[in-house]
Structures are given as C-alpha cells and as structure tokens.
Design a protein around this motif. Sequence first.
Motif, mmCIF file in Angstrom:
data_model
loop_
_atom_site.group_PDB
_atom_site.id
_atom_site.type_symbol
_atom_site.label_atom_id
_atom_site.label_comp_id
_atom_site.label_asym_id
_atom_site.label_seq_id
_atom_site.Cartn_x
_atom_site.Cartn_y
_atom_site.Cartn_z
ATOM 1 N N LEU A 13 0.840 -1.201 0.000
ATOM 2 C CA LEU A 13 0.000 0.000 0.000
ATOM 3 C C LEU A 13 0.875 1.251 0.000
ATOM 4 O O LEU A 13 0.637 2.183 -0.786
ATOM 5 C CB LEU A 13 -0.929 -0.025 1.220
ATOM 6 C CG LEU A 13 -2.050 0.995 1.267
ATOM 7 C CD1 LEU A 13 -3.043 0.780 0.129
ATOM 8 C CD2 LEU A 13 -2.774 0.882 2.616
ATOM 9 N N GLU A 14 1.887 1.262 0.846
ATOM 10 C CA GLU A 14 2.809 2.404 0.890
ATOM 11 C C GLU A 14 3.605 2.509 -0.407
ATOM 12 O O GLU A 14 3.797 3.598 -0.936
ATOM 13 C CB GLU A 14 3.761 2.284 2.084
ATOM 14 C CG GLU A 14 4.836 3.342 2.138
ATOM 15 C CD GLU A 14 4.336 4.762 2.321
ATOM 16 O OE1 GLU A 14 5.041 5.689 1.877
ATOM 17 O OE2 GLU A 14 3.251 4.961 2.896
ATOM 18 N N ARG A 15 4.040 1.379 -0.933
ATOM 19 C CA ARG A 15 4.804 1.386 -2.191
ATOM 20 C C ARG A 15 3.962 1.960 -3.338
ATOM 21 O O ARG A 15 4.447 2.765 -4.130
ATOM 22 C CB ARG A 15 5.283 -0.030 -2.518
ATOM 23 C CG ARG A 15 6.199 -0.087 -3.720
ATOM 24 C CD ARG A 15 6.843 -1.449 -3.883
ATOM 25 N NE ARG A 15 7.855 -1.626 -2.836
ATOM 26 C CZ ARG A 15 7.919 -2.674 -2.014
ATOM 27 N NH1 ARG A 15 7.067 -3.655 -2.121
ATOM 28 N NH2 ARG A 15 8.861 -2.743 -1.103
ATOM 29 N N SER A 16 2.710 1.554 -3.417
ATOM 30 C CA SER A 16 1.811 2.061 -4.472
ATOM 31 C C SER A 16 1.599 3.567 -4.328
ATOM 32 O O SER A 16 1.594 4.297 -5.323
ATOM 33 C CB SER A 16 0.469 1.345 -4.414
ATOM 34 O OG SER A 16 0.624 -0.012 -4.739
ATOM 35 N N ALA A 17 1.444 4.018 -3.099
ATOM 36 C CA ALA A 17 1.257 5.457 -2.864
ATOM 37 C C ALA A 17 2.520 6.230 -3.226
ATOM 38 O O ALA A 17 2.450 7.301 -3.839
ATOM 39 C CB ALA A 17 0.883 5.703 -1.406
ATOM 40 N N TRP A 18 3.681 5.689 -2.873
ATOM 41 C CA TRP A 18 4.944 6.344 -3.194
ATOM 42 C C TRP A 18 5.139 6.428 -4.707
ATOM 43 O O TRP A 18 5.530 7.462 -5.239
ATOM 44 C CB TRP A 18 6.095 5.611 -2.530
ATOM 45 C CG TRP A 18 7.458 6.127 -2.867
ATOM 46 C CD1 TRP A 18 8.472 5.430 -3.433
ATOM 47 C CD2 TRP A 18 7.970 7.447 -2.656
ATOM 48 N NE1 TRP A 18 9.579 6.226 -3.581
ATOM 49 C CE2 TRP A 18 9.305 7.478 -3.124
ATOM 50 C CE3 TRP A 18 7.431 8.610 -2.133
ATOM 51 C CZ2 TRP A 18 10.092 8.620 -3.073
ATOM 52 C CZ3 TRP A 18 8.222 9.755 -2.087
ATOM 53 C CH2 TRP A 18 9.530 9.752 -2.547
ATOM 54 N N GLU A 19 4.833 5.344 -5.410
ATOM 55 C CA GLU A 19 4.953 5.344 -6.866
ATOM 56 C C GLU A 19 3.987 6.343 -7.494
ATOM 57 O O GLU A 19 4.344 7.059 -8.440
ATOM 58 C CB GLU A 19 4.728 3.945 -7.410
ATOM 59 C CG GLU A 19 5.856 2.985 -7.071
ATOM 60 C CD GLU A 19 5.546 1.527 -7.371
ATOM 61 O OE1 GLU A 19 4.412 1.211 -7.794
ATOM 62 O OE2 GLU A 19 6.453 0.689 -7.164
ATOM 63 N N ALA A 20 2.773 6.419 -6.970
ATOM 64 C CA ALA A 20 1.793 7.390 -7.476
ATOM 65 C C ALA A 20 2.281 8.813 -7.219
ATOM 66 O O ALA A 20 2.148 9.684 -8.086
ATOM 67 C CB ALA A 20 0.436 7.158 -6.828
ATOM 68 N N ALA A 21 2.853 9.058 -6.059
ATOM 69 C CA ALA A 21 3.380 10.386 -5.744
ATOM 70 C C ALA A 21 4.519 10.757 -6.685
ATOM 71 O O ALA A 21 4.605 11.904 -7.142
ATOM 72 C CB ALA A 21 3.853 10.433 -4.290
ATOM 73 N N GLN A 22 5.362 9.797 -7.006
ATOM 74 C CA GLN A 22 6.473 10.034 -7.924
ATOM 75 C C GLN A 22 5.974 10.440 -9.311
ATOM 76 O O GLN A 22 6.625 11.224 -9.998
ATOM 77 C CB GLN A 22 7.333 8.774 -8.046
ATOM 78 C CG GLN A 22 8.016 8.381 -6.755
ATOM 79 C CD GLN A 22 9.285 9.181 -6.560
ATOM 80 O OE1 GLN A 22 10.249 8.965 -7.279
ATOM 81 N NE2 GLN A 22 9.292 10.085 -5.627
ATOM 82 N N ARG A 23 4.830 9.887 -9.688
ATOM 83 C CA ARG A 23 4.237 10.216 -10.996
ATOM 84 C C ARG A 23 3.346 11.451 -10.929
ATOM 85 O O ARG A 23 2.815 11.883 -11.944
ATOM 86 C CB ARG A 23 3.386 9.040 -11.495
ATOM 87 C CG ARG A 23 4.137 7.784 -11.815
ATOM 88 C CD ARG A 23 3.247 6.744 -12.484
ATOM 89 N NE ARG A 23 2.025 6.469 -11.745
ATOM 90 C CZ ARG A 23 1.870 5.541 -10.801
ATOM 91 N NH1 ARG A 23 2.893 4.774 -10.466
ATOM 92 N NH2 ARG A 23 0.710 5.374 -10.199
ATOM 93 N N GLY A 24 3.153 12.009 -9.732
ATOM 94 C CA GLY A 24 2.272 13.160 -9.559
ATOM 95 C C GLY A 24 0.801 12.773 -9.593
ATOM 96 O O GLY A 24 -0.050 13.596 -9.913
#
Length: 67
Positions: A13-24
């Motif tokens: 869940l945290e990894r998915s959120a971090w990846e989404a944040a990286q993509r804006g």
Amino acid sequence: MSDIDFPDDLVQLERSAWEAAQRGELTAVQAGEVQAAITAFAEASGLDRYTVEMALKRLVRHPEPGA
C-alpha cells in the motif's frame, strides 16, 4: 533496516502510494487509505504511529541493497 515486521499488504500500500506520488498522481483518497492502515497497524501493534510511519517510509523509499 527496521525492527518492525510489516505485513506485506501494508508495504505494498505504501509502495503504491509512493509510486503514485512520484508520478504526480497520488490522490487524497489513496493517501488517506495509507494513513488509516498505518494507524490501524500501529494501534494493533502497540507502537507509536509516527515511528511506524517513518520506518515504513524508510523501508519503501530507501530499501537495503539486495532487498
């Protein structure tokens, strides 16, 4: 790196959120889901939520080599 044994679903869940944040593309809903999961895990584990959150972010954002 962390003495906390995080469940795989919380790490993902945290990894998915971090990846989404990286993509804006991180949404408030997604961020809220992560925070709720962190809070629930901290309460169930008897740990401080801030300690859990920082350890989880460190695990996801700065993984050990070979991990």
